[in-house]
Design a protein around this motif. Sequence first.
Motif, PDB file in Angstrom:
ATOM      1  N   GLU A  40       0.838  -1.205   0.000  1.00  0.00           N
ATOM      2  CA  GLU A  40       0.000   0.000   0.000  1.00  0.00           C
ATOM      3  C   GLU A  40       0.867   1.247   0.000  1.00  0.00           C
ATOM      4  N   ARG A  41       0.901   1.936  -1.132  1.00  0.00           N
ATOM      5  CA  ARG A  41       1.653   3.188  -1.256  1.00  0.00           C
ATOM      6  C   ARG A  41       0.744   4.204  -1.926  1.00  0.00           C
ATOM      7  N   PHE A  42       0.573   5.335  -1.263  1.00  0.00           N
ATOM      8  CA  PHE A  42      -0.264   6.409  -1.782  1.00  0.00           C
ATOM      9  C   PHE A  42       0.615   7.605  -2.114  1.00  0.00           C
ATOM     10  N   LEU A  43       0.307   8.267  -3.236  1.00  0.00           N
ATOM     11  CA  LEU A  43       1.080   9.412  -3.694  1.00  0.00           C
ATOM     12  C   LEU A  43       0.165  10.607  -3.900  1.00  0.00           C
ATOM     13  N   LEU A  44       0.633  11.776  -3.495  1.00  0.00           N
ATOM     14  CA  LEU A  44      -0.092  13.022  -3.705  1.00  0.00           C
ATOM     15  C   LEU A  44       0.599  13.782  -4.815  1.00  0.00           C
ATOM     16  N   ILE A  45      -0.150  14.152  -5.863  1.00  0.00           N
ATOM     17  CA  ILE A  45       0.413  14.956  -6.944  1.00  0.00           C
ATOM     18  C   ILE A  45       0.482  16.400  -6.466  1.00  0.00           C
ATOM     19  N   THR A  46       1.691  16.978  -6.509  1.00  0.00           N
ATOM     20  CA  THR A  46       1.868  18.366  -6.078  1.00  0.00           C
ATOM     21  C   THR A  46       1.948  19.320  -7.255  1.00  0.00           C
ATOM     22  N   ALA A  47       2.391  18.837  -8.420  1.00  0.00           N
ATOM     23  CA  ALA A  47       2.508  19.701  -9.603  1.00  0.00           C
ATOM     24  C   ALA A  47       2.662  18.838 -10.850  1.00  0.00           C
ATOM     25  N   LEU A  48       2.372  19.426 -11.998  1.00  0.00           N
ATOM     26  CA  LEU A  48       2.586  18.781 -13.292  1.00  0.00           C
ATOM     27  C   LEU A  48       3.508  19.672 -14.111  1.00  0.00           C
ATOM     28  N   ASP A  49       4.522  19.073 -14.745  1.00  0.00           N
ATOM     29  CA  ASP A  49       5.385  19.834 -15.640  1.00  0.00           C
ATOM     30  C   ASP A  49       6.088  18.910 -16.627  1.00  0.00           C
ATOM     31  N   ASP A  50       6.151  19.319 -17.873  1.00  0.00           N
ATOM     32  CA  ASP A  50       6.833  18.570 -18.932  1.00  0.00           C
ATOM     33  C   ASP A  50       6.399  17.115 -19.040  1.00  0.00           C
ATOM     34  N   GLY A  51       5.099  16.846 -18.904  1.00  0.00           N
ATOM     35  CA  GLY A  51       4.583  15.485 -19.027  1.00  0.00           C
ATOM     36  C   GLY A  51       4.876  14.593 -17.835  1.00  0.00           C
ATOM     37  N   LYS A  52       5.309  15.201 -16.745  1.00  0.00           N
ATOM     38  CA  LYS A  52       5.589  14.431 -15.530  1.00  0.00           C
ATOM     39  C   LYS A  52       4.846  15.043 -14.358  1.00  0.00           C
ATOM     40  N   ALA A  53       4.519  14.180 -13.415  1.00  0.00           N
ATOM     41  CA  ALA A  53       3.851  14.623 -12.189  1.00  0.00           C
ATOM     42  C   ALA A  53       4.864  14.607 -11.053  1.00  0.00           C
ATOM     43  N   ARG A  54       4.901  15.676 -10.284  1.00  0.00           N
ATOM     44  CA  ARG A  54       5.716  15.699  -9.062  1.00  0.00           C
ATOM     45  C   ARG A  54       4.828  15.122  -7.970  1.00  0.00           C
ATOM     46  N   VAL A  55       5.324  14.070  -7.312  1.00  0.00           N
ATOM     47  CA  VAL A  55       4.527  13.382  -6.295  1.00  0.00           C
ATOM     48  C   VAL A  55       5.313  13.236  -5.004  1.00  0.00           C
ATOM     49  N   VAL A  56       4.576  13.149  -3.916  1.00  0.00           N
ATOM     50  CA  VAL A  56       5.168  12.898  -2.609  1.00  0.00           C
ATOM     51  C   VAL A  56       4.363  11.780  -1.942  1.00  0.00           C
ATOM     52  N   PRO A  57       5.041  10.783  -1.343  1.00  0.00           N
ATOM     53  CA  PRO A  57       4.322   9.713  -0.642  1.00  0.00           C
ATOM     54  C   PRO A  57       3.565  10.271   0.567  1.00  0.00           C
ATOM     55  N   VAL A  58       2.362   9.763   0.770  1.00  0.00           N
ATOM     56  CA  VAL A  58       1.532  10.222   1.883  1.00  0.00           C
ATOM     57  C   VAL A  58       0.910   9.039   2.614  1.00  0.00           C
ATOM     58  N   ALA A  59       0.511   9.293   3.853  1.00  0.00           N
ATOM     59  CA  ALA A  59      -0.306   8.343   4.598  1.00  0.00           C
ATOM     60  C   ALA A  59      -1.753   8.736   4.301  1.00  0.00           C
ATOM     61  N   TRP A  60      -2.542   7.814   3.810  1.00  0.00           N
ATOM     62  CA  TRP A  60      -3.911   8.111   3.390  1.00  0.00           C
ATOM     63  C   TRP A  60      -4.902   7.605   4.426  1.00  0.00           C
ATOM     64  N   ASN A  61      -5.752   8.503   4.920  1.00  0.00           N
ATOM     65  CA  ASN A  61      -6.821   8.147   5.845  1.00  0.00           C
ATOM     66  C   ASN A  61      -8.108   8.158   5.033  1.00  0.00           C
TER      67      ASN A  61
END
Length: 99
Positions: A40-61
Amino acid sequence: MTQTRYCDAPAGHAPHDDCRGAPAPAPHQVWQDIDPRVGERFLLITALDDGKARVVPVAWNSHAKIAAPLPGARTTRIRVDRFHPKKRGYAYVATVQAP
């Protein structure tokens, strides 16, 4: 691994297996890694640029619909075309409010 599925049904419906797709990736969305090797790994998208998403792992409730950044987690980039609910992709979970 518990996997949440997205569809066009009204908000608040129960997850199910016959998902028709996912919304286009956008900032403030939480996605779940569905690669069976990851767990179980959840990622939060923080930004989009040049066809890529910047993501950070999060704990999801899932009950409170809150994504809390994990301590020491680093931001990474993932190609936007990998955000699909298929093998070794990512499944849409929810959109959260900006902090």
